[in-house]
Design an enzyme around this catalytic site. Structure first.
Site, PDB file in Angstrom:
ATOM      1  N   ASP A 122       0.851  -1.181   0.000  1.00 58.58           N
ATOM      2  CA  ASP A 122       0.000   0.000   0.000  1.00 58.58           C
ATOM      3  C   ASP A 122       0.899   1.247   0.000  1.00 58.58           C
ATOM      4  O   ASP A 122       1.847   1.331  -0.781  1.00 58.58           O
ATOM      5  CB  ASP A 122      -0.951  -0.062   1.199  1.00 58.58           C
ATOM      6  CG  ASP A 122      -2.046   0.996   1.192  1.00 58.58           C
ATOM      7  OD1 ASP A 122      -3.099   0.749   0.574  1.00 58.58           O
ATOM      8  OD2 ASP A 122      -1.838   2.067   1.799  1.00 58.58           O
ATOM      9  N   ASP A 249      -7.334  -8.539  -4.118  1.00 59.62           N
ATOM     10  CA  ASP A 249      -7.228  -7.113  -3.852  1.00 59.62           C
ATOM     11  C   ASP A 249      -7.662  -6.333  -5.090  1.00 59.62           C
ATOM     12  O   ASP A 249      -6.917  -6.268  -6.074  1.00 59.62           O
ATOM     13  CB  ASP A 249      -5.800  -6.725  -3.479  1.00 59.62           C
ATOM     14  CG  ASP A 249      -5.664  -5.229  -3.196  1.00 59.62           C
ATOM     15  OD1 ASP A 249      -6.699  -4.600  -2.865  1.00 59.62           O
ATOM     16  OD2 ASP A 249      -4.549  -4.703  -3.306  1.00 59.62           O
ATOM     17  N   HIS A 279      -6.497  -7.055   0.529  1.00 60.61           N
ATOM     18  CA  HIS A 279      -5.539  -5.954   0.410  1.00 60.61           C
ATOM     19  C   HIS A 279      -4.475  -6.038   1.494  1.00 60.61           C
ATOM     20  O   HIS A 279      -3.288  -5.851   1.227  1.00 60.61           O
ATOM     21  CB  HIS A 279      -6.287  -4.628   0.499  1.00 60.61           C
ATOM     22  CG  HIS A 279      -5.404  -3.434   0.306  1.00 60.61           C
ATOM     23  ND1 HIS A 279      -4.721  -3.189  -0.869  1.00 60.61           N
ATOM     24  CD2 HIS A 279      -5.079  -2.405   1.154  1.00 60.61           C
ATOM     25  CE1 HIS A 279      -4.016  -2.066  -0.743  1.00 60.61           C
ATOM     26  NE2 HIS A 279      -4.213  -1.579   0.469  1.00 60.61           N
TER      27      HIS A 279
END
Length: 302
Positions: A122, A249, A279
């Protein structure tokens, strides 16, 4: 710069999180903010730097750290400014993409990390890959997990835009529930509370709320030029580079092929898909991801 510091008692007795805190204080030009990090394993072991994203903190890596340490590696997990035990500026305008890059680079230097194996997910990748592009000699290997380095030259997907709308429009920003909703497995109430621990109330969440607005989504974004420059370096980065993405994801699922195509160090590396993970694959399948990292380090010696 005004900032908040989460009281230590908020971090007492968190599930499966026995790690001692460590801190670095950034210099006056970076407003003397204090950043927290975990530092586990042999001091002379090969460094694995774990960078989290939004809206998590180093607690996300609690399942991975013991696996890395048992393999003789030194596991360092930094809390980004605004998250975890790190200081939290109170004004949104204090948070910029460049500021996060500068803060994180300053922490890496202060801790004294070299020959780094970066594990980034991320926003950990939006910051970490930028740093690899700007300081390639500091990094021995990279594991990119559910992340990318955007320039705004390609439109973001609808999944990201929906997340950004929620982050700005929702009256509440329930961090633990957000983590749970982005996992395949069900996160327990106790673990969700641990993800909430750094944020006693909304005044501590300025950075978490603002992060989605910092992702470049147009070519003239303030961060676009610097990210394009980092990409010029990444296109010649030939040290081992591994994509380890989850199978569930919707935000980053198209990023792995692009990273593998453009970064020379990814050539010849296996395609790793972490099954039954969302995710936050560190939460869903942390041990499995850690084992991938250990194998990657062992099969790609310096």
């Amino acid at each position: 710069m005004d900032f908040l510091r989460t009281p230590d008692e908020r971090f007492a007795n968190l599930p499966d999180f026995p790690f001692a805190p460590h801190y670095v204080e950034l210099g006056a030009d970076l407003n003397r903010l204090r950043m927290h990090y975990l530092d586990e394993g042999p001091p002379d072991g090969e460094v694995v730097l774990l960078l989290h994203g939004e809206p998590s903190w180093s607690y996300l890596y609690r399942k991975m750290v013991p696996v890395l340490v048992d393999a003789g590696l030194r596991a360092v997990a930094i809390d980004l400014v605004g998250f975890g035990r790190s200081d939290k500026p109170t004004l949104r305008e204090s948070y910029t993409y460049q500021a996060h890059v500068d803060w994180t680079w300053a922490a890496i230097q202060a801790i004294g990390l070299t020959d780094i194996t970066l594990v980034c997910q991320d926003w950990g990748g939006l910051i970490g890959l930028r740093l690899v592009g700007e300081h390639p000699d500091r990094f021995a290997r990279v594991v990119a997990a559910n992340t990318v380095l955007p320039t705004g030259d390609q439109p973001p997907g609808e999944a990201f835009l929906a997340w950004r709308r929620f982050s700005q429009e929702s009256p509440e920003f329930p961090v633990g529930k957000i983590i749970n909703n982005a996992c395949v497995s069900t996160v327990s109430a106790e673990v969700m509370a641990a993800y909430d621990a750094p944020f006693p109330d909304d005044s501590y969440k300025a950075g978490a709320r603002h992060f989605p607005m910092l992702v470049p989504t147009s070519p003239d974004d303030p961060a676009s030029a610097a990210n394009r420059s980092a990409w010029e370096s990444l296109r010649s980065f030939d040290r081992p580079f591994l994509c380890a993405f989850s199978d569930s994801d919707p935000i980053t699922r198209d990023a792995a092929p692009m990273l593998r195509e453009l970064i020379p160090g990814a050539a010849g590396q296996p395609v790793v898909t972490i099954e039954q993970a969302g995710h936050f694959l560190q939460e869903d399948k942390g041990r499995e991801l850690a084992e991938v990292v250990v194998d990657f380090v062992r099969t790609n010696p310096r």
